[in-house]
Write a protein that holds these residues in place. Structure first.
Motif, mmCIF file in Angstrom:
data_model
loop_
_atom_site.group_PDB
_atom_site.id
_atom_site.type_symbol
_atom_site.label_atom_id
_atom_site.label_comp_id
_atom_site.label_asym_id
_atom_site.label_seq_id
_atom_site.Cartn_x
_atom_site.Cartn_y
_atom_site.Cartn_z
ATOM 1 N N THR A 67 69.483 -44.291 122.779
ATOM 2 C CA THR A 67 69.453 -44.971 124.079
ATOM 3 C C THR A 67 67.986 -45.113 124.497
ATOM 4 O O THR A 67 67.090 -44.700 123.764
ATOM 5 C CB THR A 67 70.149 -44.105 125.150
ATOM 6 O OG1 THR A 67 69.423 -42.857 125.245
ATOM 7 C CG2 THR A 67 71.599 -43.808 124.816
ATOM 8 N N SER A 68 67.794 -45.606 125.714
ATOM 9 C CA SER A 68 66.412 -45.720 126.208
ATOM 10 C C SER A 68 65.951 -44.439 126.894
ATOM 11 O O SER A 68 64.800 -44.339 127.301
ATOM 12 C CB SER A 68 66.314 -46.879 127.192
ATOM 13 O OG SER A 68 67.178 -46.655 128.289
ATOM 14 N N SER A 200 66.770 -36.832 126.328
ATOM 15 C CA SER A 200 65.676 -37.785 126.469
ATOM 16 C C SER A 200 64.484 -37.336 125.634
ATOM 17 O O SER A 200 64.164 -36.140 125.606
ATOM 18 C CB SER A 200 65.283 -37.825 127.952
ATOM 19 O OG SER A 200 64.203 -38.704 128.142
ATOM 20 N N GLY A 201 63.816 -38.288 124.979
ATOM 21 C CA GLY A 201 62.715 -37.937 124.089
ATOM 22 C C GLY A 201 61.446 -37.492 124.786
ATOM 23 O O GLY A 201 60.754 -36.596 124.306
ATOM 24 N N HIS A 202 61.144 -38.116 125.949
ATOM 25 C CA HIS A 202 59.803 -37.869 126.508
ATOM 26 C C HIS A 202 59.659 -36.483 127.134
ATOM 27 O O HIS A 202 58.572 -36.106 127.562
ATOM 28 C CB HIS A 202 59.401 -38.975 127.485
ATOM 29 C CG HIS A 202 60.103 -38.988 128.810
ATOM 30 N ND1 HIS A 202 59.517 -38.526 129.955
ATOM 31 C CD2 HIS A 202 61.331 -39.407 129.168
ATOM 32 C CE1 HIS A 202 60.351 -38.689 130.976
ATOM 33 N NE2 HIS A 202 61.457 -39.214 130.525
ATOM 34 N N LYS A 203 60.756 -35.709 127.157
ATOM 35 C CA LYS A 203 60.631 -34.335 127.665
ATOM 36 C C LYS A 203 60.248 -33.359 126.547
ATOM 37 O O LYS A 203 60.010 -32.181 126.796
ATOM 38 C CB LYS A 203 61.956 -33.876 128.292
ATOM 39 C CG LYS A 203 62.561 -34.840 129.296
ATOM 40 C CD LYS A 203 61.776 -34.939 130.587
ATOM 41 C CE LYS A 203 62.521 -35.812 131.590
ATOM 42 N NZ LYS A 203 61.822 -35.974 132.855
ATOM 43 N N ILE A 204 60.241 -33.859 125.301
ATOM 44 C CA ILE A 204 59.956 -32.940 124.176
ATOM 45 C C ILE A 204 58.826 -33.437 123.269
ATOM 46 O O ILE A 204 58.745 -33.045 122.115
ATOM 47 C CB ILE A 204 61.227 -32.682 123.334
ATOM 48 C CG1 ILE A 204 61.731 -33.980 122.675
ATOM 49 C CG2 ILE A 204 62.325 -32.010 124.139
ATOM 50 C CD1 ILE A 204 62.129 -33.814 121.230
ATOM 51 N N GLY A 205 57.985 -34.325 123.787
ATOM 52 C CA GLY A 205 56.847 -34.743 122.973
ATOM 53 C C GLY A 205 57.056 -36.037 122.209
ATOM 54 O O GLY A 205 56.253 -36.390 121.342
ATOM 55 N N ALA A 206 58.136 -36.761 122.521
ATOM 56 C CA ALA A 206 58.323 -38.114 121.977
ATOM 57 C C ALA A 206 57.855 -39.101 123.054
ATOM 58 O O ALA A 206 57.660 -38.707 124.208
ATOM 59 C CB ALA A 206 59.795 -38.334 121.631
ATOM 60 N N PRO A 207 57.696 -40.371 122.705
ATOM 61 C CA PRO A 207 57.268 -41.316 123.741
ATOM 62 C C PRO A 207 58.374 -41.564 124.766
ATOM 63 O O PRO A 207 59.531 -41.228 124.533
ATOM 64 C CB PRO A 207 56.987 -42.608 122.962
ATOM 65 C CG PRO A 207 57.166 -42.299 121.529
ATOM 66 C CD PRO A 207 57.845 -40.990 121.394
ATOM 67 N N LYS A 208 58.014 -42.178 125.879
ATOM 68 C CA LYS A 208 59.010 -42.566 126.881
ATOM 69 C C LYS A 208 59.815 -43.749 126.350
ATOM 70 O O LYS A 208 59.337 -44.501 125.514
ATOM 71 C CB LYS A 208 58.311 -42.924 128.187
ATOM 72 C CG LYS A 208 57.670 -41.695 128.823
ATOM 73 C CD LYS A 208 56.526 -42.080 129.724
ATOM 74 C CE LYS A 208 55.692 -40.887 130.117
ATOM 75 N NZ LYS A 208 55.067 -40.171 128.980
ATOM 76 N N GLY A 209 61.024 -43.902 126.848
ATOM 77 C CA GLY A 209 61.836 -45.060 126.453
ATOM 78 C C GLY A 209 62.735 -44.803 125.267
ATOM 79 O O GLY A 209 63.213 -45.753 124.640
ATOM 80 N N ILE A 210 62.962 -43.540 124.946
ATOM 81 C CA ILE A 210 63.900 -43.233 123.870
ATOM 82 C C ILE A 210 64.701 -41.986 124.262
ATOM 83 O O ILE A 210 64.162 -41.040 124.822
ATOM 84 C CB ILE A 210 63.203 -43.054 122.489
ATOM 85 C CG1 ILE A 210 64.227 -42.854 121.364
ATOM 86 C CG2 ILE A 210 62.192 -41.911 122.507
ATOM 87 C CD1 ILE A 210 65.050 -44.065 121.033
#
Ligand code: PLP
Length: 376
Positions: A67-68, A200-210
């Protein structure tokens, strides 16, 4: 040097995740649906990424949909479950400490004739399973609760809630917002009787929007997005391969270091508590956070917004509450029954594995300086 202590809002993208995103954008940029060699390579990367993220979410790859982010997962779960289960009844149980994505989705359903019970937390930020169970009714179609509070760090008893729900209302769906739980506590949706789960990815060191959404194999929801039939027809749209590959890379790194990271962050939290007790003994802790990465404290007499500016001037970054509440009074702290003075002076401090004790020392120096100026 920047002292970033707002990691519940978002995290710095890990260099390894950024590197793979760059490589996928500029070199390995095929569309996973294309039939040529570049498409096949992209489809393989998608498959491997799905396997990695599924492992982190405690589910099978076939049950995982990219998802986003967390908001999309939560909307997919709440509107999807409402649509599917409306024949059971139009009642939803959630809690008063949920993220805005859940609260606002529920508000929209209320405007369409649904009834929502927002279970109140205790003064320490915990939500007992029994309080959720007591709110269940014969017409309850969905229960949606968070795993870890983004504001006070409490862990909700999702296993007990799931078990009780399935005993009482086997047809009702159970969604868990696990956004703040990923790589902080193990995700075990099967053990929790969980049908749907969002991360959500951006809470664990991935970029935002994934992000990623777990949907138990037996649960069928109407797709939220229709089109080219990607993600097994559940979420159409060309897969954002740079973000997906980066999310998987962040998962690999966080999985390899999870135990050490949790111990490191717990040591930082203990250090913060010890230092606050020595240097600012009049500060008050809000809630009894169970996870080490989120703590919330008030400095009565020092308005949060002003303290944020003082800290910011010293390159220390924390927040006054959830990033999404943008300066509004925290509904979570209000639901916990805290008085206005405490709510108005609350600060949320949230750690990531890259934080060090110097960040806390800089925070304490800033808080002491701010308190000297502001405390009345
Ligand atoms: N749920 C919780 C508990 C969160 O902390 C957040 C983050 O802000 C979200 C949902 C929303 O996630 P995202 O920013 O990926 O949409």
């Amino acid at each position: 040097m920047i002292h970033y202590l707002d990691n519940a809002a978002t995290t710095r993208t890990l260099p390894e995740a950024a590197e793979i995103a760059q490589q996928v954008m500029c070199e390995q940029f095929g569309n996973p649906s294309s039939l040529h060699k570049m498409g096949i390579a992209a489809a393989q990367l998608l498959k491997e990424s799905r396997e990695t993220v599924a492992q982190a979410m405690g589910c099978t790859p076939a049950e995982l949909f990219f998802t986003s982010g967390g908001t999309e997962g939560i909307n997919t779960a709440i509107f999807g479950a409402a649509q599917k289960n409306r024949h059971i009844g139009k009642h939803i149980v959630t809690t008063a400490i949920e993220h805005a994505a859940t609260i606002q989705a529920c508000r929209r359903l209320e405007s369409q004739g649904w009834e929502v019970t927002y279970v109140a937390p205790q003064a320490d930020g915990h939500v007992p399973a029994q309080a959720v169970v007591d709110a269940l009714r014969d017409d309850t179609a969905l229960v949606s609760v968070m795993l870890v509070s983004n504001e006070v760090g409490t862990v909700l008893p999702v296993a007990e809630i799931g078990a009780a729900l399935k005993r009482r209302n086997p047809q009702a769906l159970f969604h868990v917002d696990a956004v703040q739980g990923l790589f902080r506590v193990p995700l075990t949706p099967k053990k929790w009787n969980c049908d749907l789960m969002s991360v959500s990815g951006h809470k664990i060191g991935a970029p935002k929007g994934i992000g990623a959404f777990y949907k138990k194999r037996e649960v069928h929801l109407q797709p939220y997005l229709v089109g080219g039939g990607q993600e097994s027809g559940f979420r159409s749209g060309t897969e954002p391969m740079p973000q997906i590959a980066a999310f998987a890379q962040a998962c690999r790194i966080r999985a390899a270091h999870m135990a050490d990271d949790v111990a490191h962050v717990a040591a930082l939290k203990s250090y913060l508590i010890e230092q606050v007790e020595q240097r600012l003994p009049w500060a008050v802790w809000n809630g009894q956070g169970d996870v080490p990465h989120v703590v919330n404290l008030s400095l009565p007499g020092c308005k949060s917004e002003v303290m944020l500016r003082v800290l910011e001037s010293k390159d220390v970054f924390v927040s006054a509450g959830s990033a999404c509440s943008k300066g509004k009074e925290s509904a979570v702290l209000r639901a916990m029954g805290l008085d206005k003075k405490r709510i108005d002076s609350a600060l949320r401090i949230s750690f990531a594995p890259f934080n060090i004790t110097q960040d806390i020392d800089a925070l304490l120096d800033g808080l002491e300086a701010g308190a000297k100026m502001l405390r009345r």
